[in-house]
Scaffold this active site. Structure first.
Site, PDB file in Angstrom:
ATOM      1  CB  ILE A 113      -0.736   0.041   1.017  1.00 58.90           C
ATOM      2  CG1 ILE A 113      -1.609   1.096   0.649  1.00 58.90           C
ATOM      3  CG2 ILE A 113       0.153  -0.326   2.681  1.00 58.90           C
ATOM      4  CD1 ILE A 113      -3.211   1.271   2.076  1.00 58.90           C
ATOM      5  CB  ILE A 144       4.948   1.055   3.615  1.00 58.31           C
ATOM      6  CG1 ILE A 144       4.092   0.611   5.044  1.00 58.31           C
ATOM      7  CG2 ILE A 144       3.892   2.334   3.625  1.00 58.31           C
ATOM      8  CD1 ILE A 144       2.785   0.016   5.372  1.00 58.31           C
ATOM      9  CE  LYS A 145       3.803   0.771  -4.639  1.00 59.12           C
ATOM     10  NZ  LYS A 145       2.974   0.257  -5.496  1.00 59.12           N
ATOM     11  CB  ILE A 146       8.790   4.838   0.561  1.00 59.10           C
ATOM     12  CG1 ILE A 146       7.813   4.795   1.801  1.00 59.10           C
ATOM     13  CG2 ILE A 146       9.545   6.250   0.572  1.00 59.10           C
ATOM     14  CD1 ILE A 146       8.742   4.651   2.899  1.00 59.10           C
TER      15      ILE A 146
END
Length: 373
Positions: A113, A144-146
């Site tokens: 996400i 977690i998408k960064i």
């Protein structure tokens, strides 16, 4: 062992060491059993999402009506409602993929996400949001998408250092990819100093493939020579193959090996943007030409179905291809196309696209909340 003649192309791809992740998610896909079916029949072992995917899901999704009605009843803002809706989807998908996560000891069974793209150039806001998403979803198989902006690098180190698994997104250039790996290793060192279990921290680095071809092909067409025309459709694969070489080199050096000895995992390369944009090219090109062990290929459903139906999987198509890949990029540079110019442009364009999708998502939810009051 399945007999080769009856083995599906997606099974052959998995056997070549490629983890197939679906680049799509919606409440309807979860509730209808579609996701479970793709896991069972298409060798899907993970899911990625982004603002564009959620905007499309919400725009056409009756399955969100009940949750939206509940959120409208409590006076929830559009931004908070987006947070609740998307984290619910990701938690539900994570539960479906949990058996794979357990079976592969955390290697696969992952759902990603994205942090809000509006914060892409603000490390502090990205770190806070990554922690909030991780805490709210409360599943160890979430990533977690960064985005791999300059500020994103700082956030990656901090978030990995806090023991949170990260999918680094929007990587276009080899230099930025080296920086991403360094940020990951720095995060692991921070986690190690904090006494965290390194084996529980996972990461993938999402290298975008087709967008590079689209932009370089546009510039080649503008040049218009025979040589320029002959180079069309080759940059994306060459660039990704060289990224795999960077991955191999980076995780065999002393710094990485010391962390791996302490229980850390390699950060695997992930091929994103693998849907073929040019209809004159094979629709499985970015799948079969980028097969190697320990990579992830995240596919839109159309590409997944094409792969399952007719992909000619030949095993490892990356190892040993590096000199030829360098030649392709050198030839593109020699006729006047700046590699750095293209990759910088694509990073900015990618963020703008995600911001636009994010705004669409907020507006869709805002209107739905008003209608449900």
């Amino acid at each position: 062992m399945t007999h080769t003649s009856t083995m599906t192309p997606t099974q052959r791809l998995s056997d070549a060491g490629v983890s197939i992740w679906l680049d799509d998610l919606s409440r309807e896909r979860i509730q209808s059993g579609s996701l479970k079916e793709l896991i069972k029949t298409r060798n899907v072992v993970g899911v990625t999402t982004n603002p564009t995917i959620f905007a499309a899901a919400l725009a056409h999704g009756e399955s969100y009506a009940e949750q939206i009605k509940d959120l409208a009843g409590t006076g929830t803002s559009a931004a908070d409602a987006v947070f609740e809706i998307t984290t619910t989807d990701v938690a539900l998908a994570s539960d479906i993929l949990r058996p794979i996560f357990v079976q592969t000891q955390g290697f696969d069974g992952r759902v990603s996400i994205e942090c809000a793209p509006v914060n892409a150039h603000r490390a502090d806001a990205t770190i806070a949001e990554a922690k909030a998403l991780w805490s709210r979803i409360d599943r160890h198989n979430v990533m977690i998408k960064i985005p791999a902006t300059a500020a994103g690098l700082e956030a990656i180190t901090a978030v990995i250092g806090a023991g949170i698994s990260v999918n680094v997104t929007l990587i276009f250039s080899l230099d930025r990819y080296r920086e991403v790996i360094a940020a990951y290793l720095a995060g692991l060192e921070r986690a190690k100093r904090a006494g965290l279990d390194l084996s529980s921290i996972h990461s993938v680095a999402s290298f975008f493939v087709s967008r590079l071809d689209t932009e370089i092909d546009r510039r080649l067409d503008a040049i218009g020579t025979d040589e320029a025309h002959a180079l069309r459709g080759q940059a994306g694969i060459a660039n990704a193959r060289l990224a795999y070489e960077v991955y191999q080199e980076s995780f065999t050096d002393q710094r990485a090996q010391g962390l791996i000895a302490a229980g850390a995992n390699e950060q695997r390369p992930l091929w994103a943007s693998t849907g073929v944009k040019d209809p004159t090219r094979p629709d499985t090109m970015y799948v079969v030409e980028l097969a190697a062990s320990d990579v992830v290929n995240t596919m839109p459903e159309r590409t997944l179905e094409a792969t399952h139906d007719h992909a000619s999987v030949r095993g490892d198509t990356i190892t040993g291809s590096y000199p030829a890949a360098v030649k392709i990029l050198d030839r593109i540079a020699a006729i006047g196309i700046s590699y750095a110019g293209v990759t910088d442009y694509l990073e900015a364009e990618g963020l703008n696209k995600f911001r636009a999708s994010w705004n669409d998502l907020l507006q869709t939810v805002r209107l739905a909340l008003e209608a449900a009051k």
